[in-house]
Design an enzyme around this catalytic site. Structure first.
Site, PDB file in Angstrom:
ATOM      1  N   GLU A  11       0.825  -1.217   0.000  1.00 28.63           N
ATOM      2  CA  GLU A  11       0.000   0.000   0.000  1.00 28.63           C
ATOM      3  C   GLU A  11       0.854   1.261   0.000  1.00 28.63           C
ATOM      4  O   GLU A  11       0.438   2.299  -0.492  1.00 28.63           O
ATOM      5  CB  GLU A  11      -0.926   0.026   1.223  1.00 28.63           C
ATOM      6  CG  GLU A  11      -2.240  -0.676   0.943  1.00 28.63           C
ATOM      7  CD  GLU A  11      -3.304  -0.448   2.004  1.00 28.63           C
ATOM      8  OE1 GLU A  11      -4.238  -1.235   2.017  1.00 28.63           O
ATOM      9  OE2 GLU A  11      -3.192   0.487   2.832  1.00 28.63           O
ATOM     10  N   HIS A  68       8.412 -26.592   0.657  1.00 31.21           N
ATOM     11  CA  HIS A  68       7.738 -27.695  -0.034  1.00 31.21           C
ATOM     12  C   HIS A  68       6.552 -27.174  -0.833  1.00 31.21           C
ATOM     13  O   HIS A  68       5.621 -27.912  -1.119  1.00 31.21           O
ATOM     14  CB  HIS A  68       7.313 -28.756   0.978  1.00 31.21           C
ATOM     15  CG  HIS A  68       8.501 -29.328   1.701  1.00 31.21           C
ATOM     16  ND1 HIS A  68       9.181 -30.436   1.248  1.00 31.21           N
ATOM     17  CD2 HIS A  68       9.161 -28.896   2.803  1.00 31.21           C
ATOM     18  CE1 HIS A  68      10.207 -30.673   2.062  1.00 31.21           C
ATOM     19  NE2 HIS A  68      10.216 -29.748   3.014  1.00 31.21           N
ATOM     20  N   LYS A 106     -13.201   1.630  -1.608  1.00 28.88           N
ATOM     21  CA  LYS A 106     -14.129   1.904  -0.503  1.00 28.88           C
ATOM     22  C   LYS A 106     -15.348   2.668  -1.026  1.00 28.88           C
ATOM     23  O   LYS A 106     -16.484   2.367  -0.687  1.00 28.88           O
ATOM     24  CB  LYS A 106     -13.445   2.722   0.606  1.00 28.88           C
ATOM     25  CG  LYS A 106     -12.472   1.922   1.469  1.00 28.88           C
ATOM     26  CD  LYS A 106     -11.968   2.768   2.645  1.00 28.88           C
ATOM     27  CE  LYS A 106     -11.004   2.001   3.534  1.00 28.88           C
ATOM     28  NZ  LYS A 106     -10.530   2.739   4.691  1.00 28.88           N
TER      29      LYS A 106
HETATM   30  O1  PA5 Z   1      -3.146   1.562   5.858  1.00 27.19           O
HETATM   31  C1  PA5 Z   1      -4.274   1.975   5.682  1.00 27.19           C
HETATM   32  O2  PA5 Z   1      -4.559   3.178   5.818  1.00 27.19           O
HETATM   33  C2  PA5 Z   1      -5.417   1.054   5.311  1.00 27.19           C
HETATM   34  O3  PA5 Z   1      -4.992  -0.221   5.058  1.00 27.19           O
HETATM   35  C3  PA5 Z   1      -6.445   1.015   6.440  1.00 27.19           C
HETATM   36  O4  PA5 Z   1      -5.821   0.566   7.603  1.00 27.19           O
HETATM   37  C4  PA5 Z   1      -7.623   0.121   6.121  1.00 27.19           C
HETATM   38  O5  PA5 Z   1      -8.175   0.489   4.879  1.00 27.19           O
HETATM   39  C5  PA5 Z   1      -8.681   0.241   7.206  1.00 27.19           C
HETATM   40  O6  PA5 Z   1      -9.047   1.566   7.359  1.00 27.19           O
HETATM   41  P1  PA5 Z   1      -9.760   2.097   8.666  1.00 27.19           P
HETATM   42  O7  PA5 Z   1      -8.816   1.949   9.806  1.00 27.19           O
HETATM   43  O8  PA5 Z   1     -10.096   3.513   8.356  1.00 27.19           O
HETATM   44  O9  PA5 Z   1     -10.987   1.255   8.871  1.00 27.19           O
END
Ligand code: PA5
Length: 481
Positions: free
Chosen positions: A305, A334, A450
């Site tokens: 990410e 394996h 989202k």
């Molecule tokens: O790193 C990030 O920002 C994302 O992976 C969020 O953690 C994930 O989308 C969950 O978001 P939230 O904590 O707003 O529910």
């Protein structure tokens, strides 16, 4: 005195990086880079180190200051709730779940939840990070609700997976004959200090809540109450965890960049990604420690990410980003290693090893098997020895086939070393972001998904988006076999 307060612990990283097998002399020109290539990045690394110091000073990198946070409210909450509850269920996803899982697997008994309360040393931990209805209803089947405490974690306060699961949990609690209006005592909220619907709801209902500091994104939040609360509830020493992370921050601020594992790690990933003869666009992380297997899962999100981006900082389209892959030694020997050794030379391997295990198992000599070569050589040796031998064997096999690899090693897996590893990998990610020239802290691709989910589920305010999606879907050719 706690061991990490010893001055000799302050001046060295307890997680070291062995990187000899990334150079041409070890893995040839198809696999390796030259020392000159690495050295040519030193000035850039030092400049990034200075930029980090300046930004930190200005408060723009708050994840680096998390190790110094005040944890008394977390410890008080644990003290208050541990006698009342047996199970702690985290409702969260992505950065609001993976750090919790990583801490728990790394630092508690591998069968923690199955142990009787008196030998477990903390509450049972479950992390509900998928909305598959079979999984969620299956989890509900196992819970003794009057003895269950839920922690709803979402930074934005609105992520569909977490919001929907919370709705289901709230109803379950309210419908329970021994809970009903007392549901509020079973819910702790961890979210943004001011923004979002969950914060609004927590304030309105007077729920116990913790803040995710502003400026700390989900995947950098394991050392906020997001990860610390469940860790402390399960019996992990979070003071030690933070002490390890604090020393990692100071080390990477004080020691010249080229001598720091996070800077070197980032530089190697960057050079390998851009390898002239055979680019390594895949980054395999393979711990040889079952305890660390979910650290590789946590890192997968952090790396993907943070670095997978369409645009560079100057707005040009780059579509950059190494693909992280998690593997586990010895299990994946394996499953994956055949591909790793003989398939395309497009991967950089990062092993993580621990010198010692919390327990080891000495293998017995056995008269019934003494004449059989498959068994008799084990007598007196340990499973830990076998695991180490297999790790060496895999490293050797990869190196012989010109597959570049490096190894993070630690003496033992304990809160201090895990805290160092988390922080080291977070700094490595930020440095890699700077080398790739992208913003490691945003995630526009995730946000787009989202928004589409909200639209498809008829969330008010997303009507236009829904119409656009429906048009797109109806224009798509059907091709079903
Ligand atoms: O790193 C990030 O920002 C994302 O992976 C969020 O953690 C994930 O989308 C969950 O978001 P939230 O904590 O707003 O529910």
């Amino acid at each position: 005195m706690k061991p990490w307060n010893d001055p000799t612990w302050k001046n060295a990283m307890r997680v070291r990086l062995a990187m000899g097998n990334v150079f041409e002399e070890a893995v040839g020109p198809e696999g390796g880079i030259t020392r000159v290539q690495l050295e040519s990045l030193y000035d850039r690394l030092r400049a990034i180190q200075r930029e980090i110091a300046v930004k930190r000073e200005a408060g723009a990198l708050p994840f680096l200051d998390l190790p110094k946070q005040e944890i008394s409210s977390i410890l008080a909450c644990v003290e208050q709730n541990r006698p009342k509850f047996e199970t702690f269920v985290v409702l969260g996803i992505g950065g609001s779940a993976l750090g919790n899982i990583a801490c728990h697997t790394a630092l508690r008994h591998p069968y923690h939840n199955f142990l009787p309360a008196d030998s477990r040393g903390g509450m049972r931990i479950e992390v509900a990070d998928n909305i598959d209805p079979d999984r969620i209803t299956g989890l509900f089947d196992t819970l003794d609700l009057p003895r269950t405490l839920f922690n709803v974690i979402t930074k934005s306060g609105s992520t569909a997976e977490t919001a929907s699961t919370f709705l289901a949990v709230k109803k379950l609690l309210q419908d329970h004959p021994r809970i009903g209006p007392g549901w509020r005592e079973h819910v702790i909220v961890t979210t943004d200090p001011v923004a979002g619907d969950l914060r609004k709801f927590a304030s309105r209902e007077g729920l116990v809540s913790f803040d995710i500091p502003q400026g700390v994104g989900g995947r950098f939040s394991v050392l906020t109450p997001v990860g610390l609360l469940s860790a402390a509830m399960s019996g992990i020493d979070i003071e030690e965890l933070l002490a390890g992370a604090a020393d990692a921050v100071e080390y990477h601020a004080r020691v010249p960049a080229e001598k720091c594992p996070a800077f070197a790690g980032a530089a190697l990933h960057y050079l390998m990604y851009n390898h002239a003869r055979a680019p390594k666009r895949l980054a395999v992380m393979m711990p040889y420690s079952h305890a660390l297997k979910d650290v590789a899962d946590w890192f997968r999100q952090l790396w993907a990410e943070s670095l997978g981006k369409e645009k560079a900082l100057d707005g040009t389209i780059v579509n950059v980003g190494p693909t992280p892959i998690k593997a586990l030694g010895v299990t994946d020997q394996h499953s994956q290693v055949q591909l790793y050794i003989e398939g395309p030379n497009d991967k950089l391997f990062t092993f993580i090893e621990t010198e010692t295990f919390r327990n080891d198992l000495v293998l017995p000599s056995d008269n019934d098997l003494a004449d059989l070569g498959a068994f008799n050589y084990f007598a007196g040796k340990t499973l830990g020895q076998l695991l180490h031998a297999e790790q060496k064997a895999t490293t050797l096999a990869l190196t012989r086939r010109q597959r570049p690899n490096m190894t993070f090693s630690m003496k033992e897996v304990r809160p201090y070393t895990v805290g160092q590893l988390f922080m080291l990998l977070e700094i490595q990610t930020v440095v890699a972001g700077a080398l790739f020239g992208i913003n490691p802290f945003d995630q526009p691709g995730v946000e787009a998904g989202k928004v589409a989910t909200y639209a498809l589920m008829d969330r008010p305010g997303y009507e236009n988006e829904k119409r656009a999606i429906e048009q797109e879907i109806s224009a798509q050719a059907e091709w079903v076999l």
